[in-house]
Each structure stands twice: as C-alpha cells, then as structure tokens.
Design an enzyme around this catalytic site. Structure first.
Site, PDB file in Angstrom:
ATOM      1  N   HIS A 106       2.300  -7.645   4.873  1.00 36.10           N
ATOM      2  CA  HIS A 106       1.784  -8.205   3.622  1.00 36.10           C
ATOM      3  C   HIS A 106       2.061  -9.715   3.558  1.00 36.10           C
ATOM      4  O   HIS A 106       1.181 -10.494   3.187  1.00 36.10           O
ATOM      5  CB  HIS A 106       2.460  -7.538   2.413  1.00 36.10           C
ATOM      6  CG  HIS A 106       2.244  -6.058   2.300  1.00 36.10           C
ATOM      7  ND1 HIS A 106       3.267  -5.158   2.183  1.00 36.10           N
ATOM      8  CD2 HIS A 106       1.104  -5.310   2.274  1.00 36.10           C
ATOM      9  CE1 HIS A 106       2.787  -3.930   2.086  1.00 36.10           C
ATOM     10  NE2 HIS A 106       1.477  -3.989   2.145  1.00 36.10           N
TER      11      HIS A 106
ATOM     12  N   LYS B 256       0.677   7.313  -4.973  1.00 37.48           N
ATOM     13  CA  LYS B 256       1.816   7.567  -4.077  1.00 37.48           C
ATOM     14  C   LYS B 256       3.058   7.836  -4.925  1.00 37.48           C
ATOM     15  O   LYS B 256       3.076   7.531  -6.106  1.00 37.48           O
ATOM     16  CB  LYS B 256       2.049   6.342  -3.188  1.00 37.48           C
ATOM     17  CG  LYS B 256       0.809   5.962  -2.382  1.00 37.48           C
ATOM     18  CD  LYS B 256       0.939   4.614  -1.700  1.00 37.48           C
ATOM     19  CE  LYS B 256      -0.371   4.236  -1.031  1.00 37.48           C
ATOM     20  NZ  LYS B 256      -0.340   2.911  -0.407  1.00 37.48           N
TER      21      LYS B 256
ATOM     22  N   ARG C  24      -5.801  -3.786   9.311  1.00 41.06           N
ATOM     23  CA  ARG C  24      -4.969  -3.610  10.499  1.00 41.06           C
ATOM     24  C   ARG C  24      -5.769  -3.032  11.652  1.00 41.06           C
ATOM     25  O   ARG C  24      -5.800  -3.543  12.736  1.00 41.06           O
ATOM     26  CB  ARG C  24      -3.773  -2.698  10.190  1.00 41.06           C
ATOM     27  CG  ARG C  24      -2.687  -3.383   9.397  1.00 41.06           C
ATOM     28  CD  ARG C  24      -1.763  -2.380   8.790  1.00 41.06           C
ATOM     29  NE  ARG C  24      -2.511  -1.493   7.910  1.00 41.06           N
ATOM     30  CZ  ARG C  24      -2.005  -0.407   7.356  1.00 41.06           C
ATOM     31  NH1 ARG C  24      -0.781  -0.056   7.602  1.00 41.06           N
ATOM     32  NH2 ARG C  24      -2.746   0.327   6.543  1.00 41.06           N
TER      33      ARG C  24
ATOM     34  N   SER D  45       4.082   0.452   4.829  1.00 39.74           N
ATOM     35  CA  SER D  45       5.279   0.679   4.004  1.00 39.74           C
ATOM     36  C   SER D  45       5.828   2.071   4.287  1.00 39.74           C
ATOM     37  O   SER D  45       7.037   2.263   4.410  1.00 39.74           O
ATOM     38  CB  SER D  45       4.923   0.532   2.526  1.00 39.74           C
ATOM     39  OG  SER D  45       4.398  -0.747   2.286  1.00 39.74           O
TER      40      SER D  45
HETATM   41  N1  COA Z   1       0.314  -5.100   7.163  1.00 39.49           N
HETATM   42  C1  COA Z   1       1.012  -3.984   7.153  1.00 39.49           C
HETATM   43  N2  COA Z   1       0.744  -2.956   6.323  1.00 39.49           N
HETATM   44  C2  COA Z   1      -0.259  -3.112   5.456  1.00 39.49           C
HETATM   45  C3  COA Z   1      -1.020  -4.268   5.418  1.00 39.49           C
HETATM   46  C4  COA Z   1      -0.694  -5.288   6.317  1.00 39.49           C
HETATM   47  N3  COA Z   1      -1.373  -6.431   6.341  1.00 39.49           N
HETATM   48  N4  COA Z   1      -1.960  -4.124   4.461  1.00 39.49           N
HETATM   49  C5  COA Z   1      -1.775  -2.905   3.921  1.00 39.49           C
HETATM   50  N5  COA Z   1      -0.752  -2.291   4.528  1.00 39.49           N
HETATM   51  C6  COA Z   1      -0.290  -0.958   4.272  1.00 39.49           C
HETATM   52  C7  COA Z   1       0.515  -0.873   3.036  1.00 39.49           C
HETATM   53  O1  COA Z   1       1.893  -1.057   3.315  1.00 39.49           O
HETATM   54  C8  COA Z   1       0.208   0.511   2.557  1.00 39.49           C
HETATM   55  O2  COA Z   1       1.023   1.415   3.240  1.00 39.49           O
HETATM   56  P1  COA Z   1       1.409   2.808   2.600  1.00 39.49           P
HETATM   57  O3  COA Z   1       0.136   3.575   2.422  1.00 39.49           O
HETATM   58  O4  COA Z   1       2.293   3.355   3.616  1.00 39.49           O
HETATM   59  O5  COA Z   1       2.066   2.521   1.279  1.00 39.49           O
HETATM   60  C9  COA Z   1      -1.226   0.711   2.986  1.00 39.49           C
HETATM   61  O6  COA Z   1      -1.405  -0.146   4.064  1.00 39.49           O
HETATM   62  C10 COA Z   1      -2.243   0.325   1.969  1.00 39.49           C
HETATM   63  O7  COA Z   1      -1.661   0.207   0.765  1.00 39.49           O
HETATM   64  P2  COA Z   1      -1.742  -1.071  -0.177  1.00 39.49           P
HETATM   65  O8  COA Z   1      -2.199  -2.283   0.518  1.00 39.49           O
HETATM   66  O9  COA Z   1      -0.490  -1.109  -0.949  1.00 39.49           O
HETATM   67  O10 COA Z   1      -2.878  -0.712  -1.022  1.00 39.49           O
HETATM   68  P3  COA Z   1      -2.969   0.562  -1.816  1.00 39.49           P
HETATM   69  O11 COA Z   1      -4.022   1.286  -1.116  1.00 39.49           O
HETATM   70  O12 COA Z   1      -1.738   1.294  -2.073  1.00 39.49           O
HETATM   71  O13 COA Z   1      -3.395  -0.090  -3.167  1.00 39.49           O
HETATM   72  C11 COA Z   1      -4.899  -0.705  -4.857  1.00 39.49           C
HETATM   73  C12 COA Z   1      -4.649   0.043  -3.556  1.00 39.49           C
HETATM   74  C13 COA Z   1      -3.701  -0.744  -5.767  1.00 39.49           C
HETATM   75  C14 COA Z   1      -5.309  -2.103  -4.505  1.00 39.49           C
HETATM   76  C15 COA Z   1      -6.052   0.063  -5.481  1.00 39.49           C
HETATM   77  O14 COA Z   1      -5.679   1.401  -5.630  1.00 39.49           O
HETATM   78  C16 COA Z   1      -6.480  -0.475  -6.814  1.00 39.49           C
HETATM   79  O15 COA Z   1      -7.129  -1.489  -6.877  1.00 39.49           O
HETATM   80  N6  COA Z   1      -6.115   0.207  -7.905  1.00 39.49           N
HETATM   81  C17 COA Z   1      -6.462  -0.166  -9.267  1.00 39.49           C
HETATM   82  C18 COA Z   1      -7.594   0.683  -9.816  1.00 39.49           C
HETATM   83  C19 COA Z   1      -8.889   0.155  -9.303  1.00 39.49           C
HETATM   84  O16 COA Z   1      -9.396  -0.839  -9.753  1.00 39.49           O
HETATM   85  N7  COA Z   1      -9.421   0.819  -8.282  1.00 39.49           N
HETATM   86  C20 COA Z   1     -10.586   0.296  -7.596  1.00 39.49           C
HETATM   87  C21 COA Z   1     -11.753   1.096  -7.859  1.00 39.49           C
HETATM   88  S1  COA Z   1     -11.583   2.660  -7.056  1.00 39.49           S
END
Ligand code: COA
Length: 172
Positions: free
Chosen positions: A21, A45, A94, A132
């Site tokens: 991140h 989660k 990724r 994560s």
């Molecule tokens: N390097 C390493 N790991 C990475 C990364 C990077 N550059 N980018 C993402 N990841 C990992 C994260 O650690 C995470 O791992 P995990 O699943 O083990 O926790 C995973 O990839 C992706 O998670 P994250 O980037 O935290 O995104 P998310 O998918 O959990 O979050 C939101 C998604 C919060 C952005 C999304 O749900 C959201 O926008 N929610 C609000 C409601 C909404 O408007 N939704 C959109 C319409 S559906």
C-alpha cells in the site's frame, strides 16, 4: 488550498497497511498533488485491527508526509470522493487475479458516478505476493514479517499476537 483534480483517494480496508500500500501511495504522489488514504468503516472482512487502530497505524506510517492524509469513510466511495473534491480513485494492481475484482469495482464506481475516474498503478514487484491477509497469516504462524510492513504496523501486529520483540533487533 484547493487541490481539485490533483487529489486522489486511495481506499481500502488496510487491516493492516503494508509496504504494498505504501508503495502505491508514494508512487501516486508522482501523479497527484495530494492523496487521501481512506480507511473503510464497513468491511465484509473480519478485521484484526479495529477502525481506530487501522487509522492510527496508517497515520503513524505516513507521519511527516504532508501530502498524505489518512481518514475514514463510510458509505459509497464515489460519494465520498466527490465530497472531498477528488476526481480520482487510486488502486494498485498486483497480479491478473486482482484484475477481475478491480475491474468490477471500477465499473460499478463509474456507473455510480462518471465524474470520478479510477487510476491503477502496478504494485512494485517486491510486493507482488503480499496482502494484508497473508502477512497476518504468516505472523500468526510465527513467521518474520518485518520488512513487509512499516515498523509501527510490525510492532502493533506482534503485540496483538502476543509475540515478544526487541525494538532494535527484531524478534527475540
Ligand atoms: N500491495 C499489497 N497488497 C495489496 C495492494 C498492494 N499494492 N493493494 C491491495 N492489496 C491487498 C490488500 O492488503 C487487501 O488484502 P486482504 O484482502 O488480505 O485484506 C486486498 O489486496 C484488497 O483489499 P483493499 O485494497 O483493502 O481493498 P478492499 O477490497 O478491502 O476495499 C473498498 C475495498 C473498501 C475500496 C471497497 O469495498 C469500497 O469502496 N467500499 C465502499 C462501498 C462502495 O462504494 N463500494 C463500491 C461499489 S460496489
């Protein structure tokens, strides 16, 4: 100061923030003037760290970076972006496996609001294999995850898992 189009929102669960991140945000600063790291209040989660902790860890990890702000957001991401005056959502990719989900998310966000664009950066090859979840899993099993997460995250993670660490030399 008004940042307008040069402000991006970098959203996620950040449970916890990793160097993957951090890499995206730091490289994002080559493109955007300012980035808001937006920690999602609601997540499907079951986070190890609560919202307050996830925000605090991100803030500590980006301490001293005046172009990076950490805050929480609730509800629709695009609405939050508009509220903040941001025209871009920053996401990291990724591997091919990320693509399908990110594609869905970006298109749904575009359906919800066409003024906000999703911008993808490729994750640095050093962090291609981390998430994560995998970091928490390795740490729980006794693995050394130092060097994969910022120090504040590392120490907090060790504390949460009841592991003893030496702050200068790593695990003892
Ligand atoms: N390097 C390493 N790991 C990475 C990364 C990077 N550059 N980018 C993402 N990841 C990992 C994260 O650690 C995470 O791992 P995990 O699943 O083990 O926790 C995973 O990839 C992706 O998670 P994250 O980037 O935290 O995104 P998310 O998918 O959990 O979050 C939101 C998604 C919060 C952005 C999304 O749900 C959201 O926008 N929610 C609000 C409601 C909404 O408007 N939704 C959109 C319409 S559906």
């Amino acid at each position: 100061m008004e940042y307008g189009p040069h402000l991006a929102i970098y959203p996620g669960t950040f449970d916890p923030l990793t160097f993957g991140h951090v890499g995206i945000v730091k490289r994002g600063l080559n493109v955007f003037d300012k980035i808001i790291v937006a920690v999602a209040v609601k997540t499907a989660k079951s986070p190890l760290f609560n919202l307050k902790e996830r925000i605090a860890l991100a803030k500590e990890s980006f301490a001293g970076e005046d172009r990076i702000t950490v805050e929480s957001f609730d509800g629709l991401l695009v609405e939050y972006a508009i509220e903040r005056g941001a025209k871009a959502i920053l996401r990291g990719l990724r591997a091919v496996s990320d693509f399908e989900y990110e594609f869905q998310l970006a298109l749904m966000n575009r359906h919800l609001n066409r003024q906000v664009q999703t911008v993808f950066l490729m994750t640095d090859y050093r962090w291609l294999y981390i998430s994560s979840t995998i970091i928490k899993e390795a740490a729980r099993a006794g693995g050394d995850v130092r060097g994969l997460v910022p120090d504040p995250v590392y120490f907090r993670l060790m504390e949460r898992l009841g592991r003893q660490v030496d702050s200068t030399e790593g695990m003892i």
